[in-house]
Design a protein around this motif. Structure first.
Motif, PDB file in Angstrom:
ATOM      1  N   MET A   1     -78.098   0.881  39.357  1.00  0.00           N
ATOM      2  CA  MET A   1     -76.956   1.031  40.212  1.00  0.00           C
ATOM      3  C   MET A   1     -75.714   0.920  39.343  1.00  0.00           C
ATOM      4  O   MET A   1     -75.586   0.012  38.538  1.00  0.00           O
ATOM      5  CB  MET A   1     -76.979  -0.063  41.280  1.00  0.00           C
ATOM      6  N   ASN A   2     -74.817   1.843  39.518  1.00  0.00           N
ATOM      7  CA  ASN A   2     -73.582   1.867  38.760  1.00  0.00           C
ATOM      8  C   ASN A   2     -72.490   2.364  39.694  1.00  0.00           C
ATOM      9  O   ASN A   2     -72.713   3.275  40.481  1.00  0.00           O
ATOM     10  CB  ASN A   2     -73.740   2.804  37.560  1.00  0.00           C
ATOM     11  N   GLY A   3     -71.316   1.758  39.634  1.00  0.00           N
ATOM     12  CA  GLY A   3     -70.257   2.177  40.536  1.00  0.00           C
ATOM     13  C   GLY A   3     -68.893   1.818  40.024  1.00  0.00           C
ATOM     14  O   GLY A   3     -68.733   1.346  38.905  1.00  0.00           O
ATOM     15  N   LYS A   4     -67.901   2.040  40.882  1.00  0.00           N
ATOM     16  CA  LYS A   4     -66.506   1.756  40.561  1.00  0.00           C
ATOM     17  C   LYS A   4     -65.893   1.015  41.732  1.00  0.00           C
ATOM     18  O   LYS A   4     -66.296   1.188  42.874  1.00  0.00           O
ATOM     19  CB  LYS A   4     -65.737   3.053  40.332  1.00  0.00           C
ATOM     20  N   ALA A   5     -64.865   0.223  41.430  1.00  0.00           N
ATOM     21  CA  ALA A   5     -64.148  -0.491  42.482  1.00  0.00           C
ATOM     22  C   ALA A   5     -62.655  -0.235  42.342  1.00  0.00           C
ATOM     23  O   ALA A   5     -62.133  -0.195  41.236  1.00  0.00           O
ATOM     24  CB  ALA A   5     -64.436  -1.983  42.403  1.00  0.00           C
ATOM     25  N   LYS A   6     -62.000  -0.046  43.489  1.00  0.00           N
ATOM     26  CA  LYS A   6     -60.542   0.065  43.524  1.00  0.00           C
ATOM     27  C   LYS A   6     -60.005  -1.204  44.171  1.00  0.00           C
ATOM     28  O   LYS A   6     -60.459  -1.605  45.245  1.00  0.00           O
ATOM     29  CB  LYS A   6     -60.106   1.269  44.350  1.00  0.00           C
ATOM     30  N   LEU A   7     -59.063  -1.857  43.512  1.00  0.00           N
ATOM     31  CA  LEU A   7     -58.492  -3.106  43.993  1.00  0.00           C
ATOM     32  C   LEU A   7     -57.214  -2.832  44.782  1.00  0.00           C
ATOM     33  O   LEU A   7     -56.352  -2.073  44.350  1.00  0.00           O
ATOM     34  CB  LEU A   7     -58.179  -4.016  42.806  1.00  0.00           C
ATOM     35  N   ASP A   8     -57.105  -3.458  45.964  1.00  0.00           N
ATOM     36  CA  ASP A   8     -55.899  -3.375  46.785  1.00  0.00           C
ATOM     37  C   ASP A   8     -55.599  -4.784  47.279  1.00  0.00           C
ATOM     38  O   ASP A   8     -56.148  -5.219  48.285  1.00  0.00           O
ATOM     39  CB  ASP A   8     -56.122  -2.427  47.960  1.00  0.00           C
ATOM     40  N   GLY A   9     -54.776  -5.507  46.544  1.00  0.00           N
ATOM     41  CA  GLY A   9     -54.547  -6.916  46.873  1.00  0.00           C
ATOM     42  C   GLY A   9     -55.799  -7.699  46.557  1.00  0.00           C
ATOM     43  O   GLY A   9     -56.300  -7.654  45.439  1.00  0.00           O
ATOM     44  N   ASP A  11     -58.598  -7.137  48.344  1.00  0.00           N
ATOM     45  CA  ASP A  11     -59.673  -6.318  48.894  1.00  0.00           C
ATOM     46  C   ASP A  11     -60.104  -5.264  47.886  1.00  0.00           C
ATOM     47  O   ASP A  11     -59.282  -4.726  47.148  1.00  0.00           O
ATOM     48  CB  ASP A  11     -59.222  -5.640  50.187  1.00  0.00           C
ATOM     49  N   LEU A  12     -61.392  -4.996  47.859  1.00  0.00           N
ATOM     50  CA  LEU A  12     -61.935  -3.976  46.976  1.00  0.00           C
ATOM     51  C   LEU A  12     -62.657  -2.918  47.791  1.00  0.00           C
ATOM     52  O   LEU A  12     -63.300  -3.235  48.796  1.00  0.00           O
ATOM     53  CB  LEU A  12     -62.946  -4.582  45.996  1.00  0.00           C
ATOM     54  N   GLU A  13     -62.533  -1.681  47.354  1.00  0.00           N
ATOM     55  CA  GLU A  13     -63.329  -0.587  47.893  1.00  0.00           C
ATOM     56  C   GLU A  13     -64.294  -0.205  46.779  1.00  0.00           C
ATOM     57  O   GLU A  13     -63.872   0.213  45.707  1.00  0.00           O
ATOM     58  CB  GLU A  13     -62.450   0.597  48.268  1.00  0.00           C
ATOM     59  N   ILE A  14     -65.576  -0.390  47.026  1.00  0.00           N
ATOM     60  CA  ILE A  14     -66.600  -0.189  46.007  1.00  0.00           C
ATOM     61  C   ILE A  14     -67.346   1.104  46.299  1.00  0.00           C
ATOM     62  O   ILE A  14     -67.829   1.305  47.414  1.00  0.00           O
ATOM     63  CB  ILE A  14     -67.574  -1.380  45.973  1.00  0.00           C
ATOM     64  N   THR A  15     -67.427   1.968  45.306  1.00  0.00           N
ATOM     65  CA  THR A  15     -68.141   3.235  45.423  1.00  0.00           C
ATOM     66  C   THR A  15     -69.338   3.206  44.482  1.00  0.00           C
ATOM     67  O   THR A  15     -69.192   2.955  43.295  1.00  0.00           O
ATOM     68  CB  THR A  15     -67.231   4.420  45.047  1.00  0.00           C
ATOM     69  N   VAL A  16     -70.513   3.445  45.043  1.00  0.00           N
ATOM     70  CA  VAL A  16     -71.753   3.533  44.273  1.00  0.00           C
ATOM     71  C   VAL A  16     -72.423   4.836  44.692  1.00  0.00           C
ATOM     72  O   VAL A  16     -72.827   4.975  45.845  1.00  0.00           O
ATOM     73  CB  VAL A  16     -72.685   2.336  44.541  1.00  0.00           C
ATOM     74  N   GLY A  17     -72.498   5.779  43.770  1.00  0.00           N
ATOM     75  CA  GLY A  17     -73.021   7.095  44.131  1.00  0.00           C
ATOM     76  C   GLY A  17     -72.148   7.693  45.217  1.00  0.00           C
ATOM     77  O   GLY A  17     -70.929   7.774  45.079  1.00  0.00           O
ATOM     78  N   ASP A  18     -72.771   8.050  46.345  1.00  0.00           N
ATOM     79  CA  ASP A  18     -72.004   8.610  47.458  1.00  0.00           C
ATOM     80  C   ASP A  18     -71.744   7.579  48.561  1.00  0.00           C
ATOM     81  O   ASP A  18     -71.326   7.922  49.649  1.00  0.00           O
ATOM     82  CB  ASP A  18     -72.700   9.846  48.017  1.00  0.00           C
ATOM     83  N   SER A  19     -71.997   6.308  48.275  1.00  0.00           N
ATOM     84  CA  SER A  19     -71.790   5.233  49.249  1.00  0.00           C
ATOM     85  C   SER A  19     -70.509   4.469  48.940  1.00  0.00           C
ATOM     86  O   SER A  19     -70.162   4.254  47.790  1.00  0.00           O
ATOM     87  CB  SER A  19     -72.963   4.251  49.208  1.00  0.00           C
ATOM     88  N   VAL A  20     -69.836   4.047  50.001  1.00  0.00           N
ATOM     89  CA  VAL A  20     -68.609   3.255  49.869  1.00  0.00           C
ATOM     90  C   VAL A  20     -68.744   2.042  50.787  1.00  0.00           C
ATOM     91  O   VAL A  20     -69.129   2.167  51.943  1.00  0.00           O
ATOM     92  CB  VAL A  20     -67.364   4.068  50.277  1.00  0.00           C
ATOM     93  N   PHE A  21     -68.432   0.859  50.255  1.00  0.00           N
ATOM     94  CA  PHE A  21     -68.392  -0.347  51.075  1.00  0.00           C
ATOM     95  C   PHE A  21     -67.253  -1.227  50.577  1.00  0.00           C
ATOM     96  O   PHE A  21     -66.633  -0.933  49.561  1.00  0.00           O
ATOM     97  CB  PHE A  21     -69.739  -1.093  51.072  1.00  0.00           C
ATOM     98  N   HIS A  22     -66.955  -2.297  51.304  1.00  0.00           N
ATOM     99  CA  HIS A  22     -65.792  -3.122  50.992  1.00  0.00           C
ATOM    100  C   HIS A  22     -66.203  -4.541  50.625  1.00  0.00           C
ATOM    101  O   HIS A  22     -67.248  -5.029  51.047  1.00  0.00           O
ATOM    102  CB  HIS A  22     -64.825  -3.138  52.178  1.00  0.00           C
ATOM    103  N   ALA A  23     -65.353  -5.197  49.855  1.00  0.00           N
ATOM    104  CA  ALA A  23     -65.533  -6.591  49.472  1.00  0.00           C
ATOM    105  C   ALA A  23     -64.163  -7.256  49.468  1.00  0.00           C
ATOM    106  O   ALA A  23     -63.132  -6.585  49.511  1.00  0.00           O
ATOM    107  CB  ALA A  23     -66.185  -6.685  48.106  1.00  0.00           C
ATOM    108  N   HIS A  24     -64.178  -8.575  49.406  1.00  0.00           N
ATOM    109  CA  HIS A  24     -62.922  -9.340  49.430  1.00  0.00           C
ATOM    110  C   HIS A  24     -63.004 -10.473  48.411  1.00  0.00           C
ATOM    111  O   HIS A  24     -64.008 -11.193  48.355  1.00  0.00           O
ATOM    112  CB  HIS A  24     -62.702  -9.916  50.831  1.00  0.00           C
ATOM    113  N   LEU A  25     -61.958 -10.609  47.598  1.00  0.00           N
ATOM    114  CA  LEU A  25     -61.866 -11.729  46.664  1.00  0.00           C
ATOM    115  C   LEU A  25     -61.323 -12.923  47.438  1.00  0.00           C
ATOM    116  O   LEU A  25     -60.159 -12.956  47.824  1.00  0.00           O
ATOM    117  CB  LEU A  25     -60.931 -11.389  45.501  1.00  0.00           C
ATOM    118  N   GLN A  26     -62.198 -13.909  47.686  1.00  0.00           N
ATOM    119  CA  GLN A  26     -61.759 -15.084  48.446  1.00  0.00           C
ATOM    120  C   GLN A  26     -60.897 -16.002  47.594  1.00  0.00           C
ATOM    121  O   GLN A  26     -60.006 -16.655  48.092  1.00  0.00           O
ATOM    122  CB  GLN A  26     -62.966 -15.848  48.975  1.00  0.00           C
TER     123      GLN A  26
END
Length: 64
Positions: A1-9, A11-26
């Motif tokens: 698995m390999n992907g990229k993340a875009k940081l917005d504050g 919050d992160l938008e993580i893209t792996v292949g053709d999938s996108v999901f979100h994460a949060h830096l607590q």
């Protein structure tokens, strides 16, 4: 698995292949990935039966 993340504050938008999901830096050491539909859809491709990568991840303080 390999992907990229875009940081917005914090919050992160993580893209792996053709999938996108979100994460949060607590905080500076904790990443939280919610168990929502986008995370479940992405995990199906990589984790097998009922596997997930939703949850809290904590930074390892060791220096390799």
């Amino acid at each position: 698995m390999n992907g990229k993340a875009k940081l917005d504050g914090d919050d992160l938008e993580i893209t792996v292949g053709d999938s996108v999901f979100h994460a949060h830096l607590q905080d500076a050491a904790t990443l939280a990935i919610p168990n929502d539909k986008s995370t479940q859809d992405a995990a199906q491709k990589y984790c097998g039966l009922n596997g997930t990568f939703a949850g809290s991840y904590h930074r390892d303080p060791t220096n390799p």
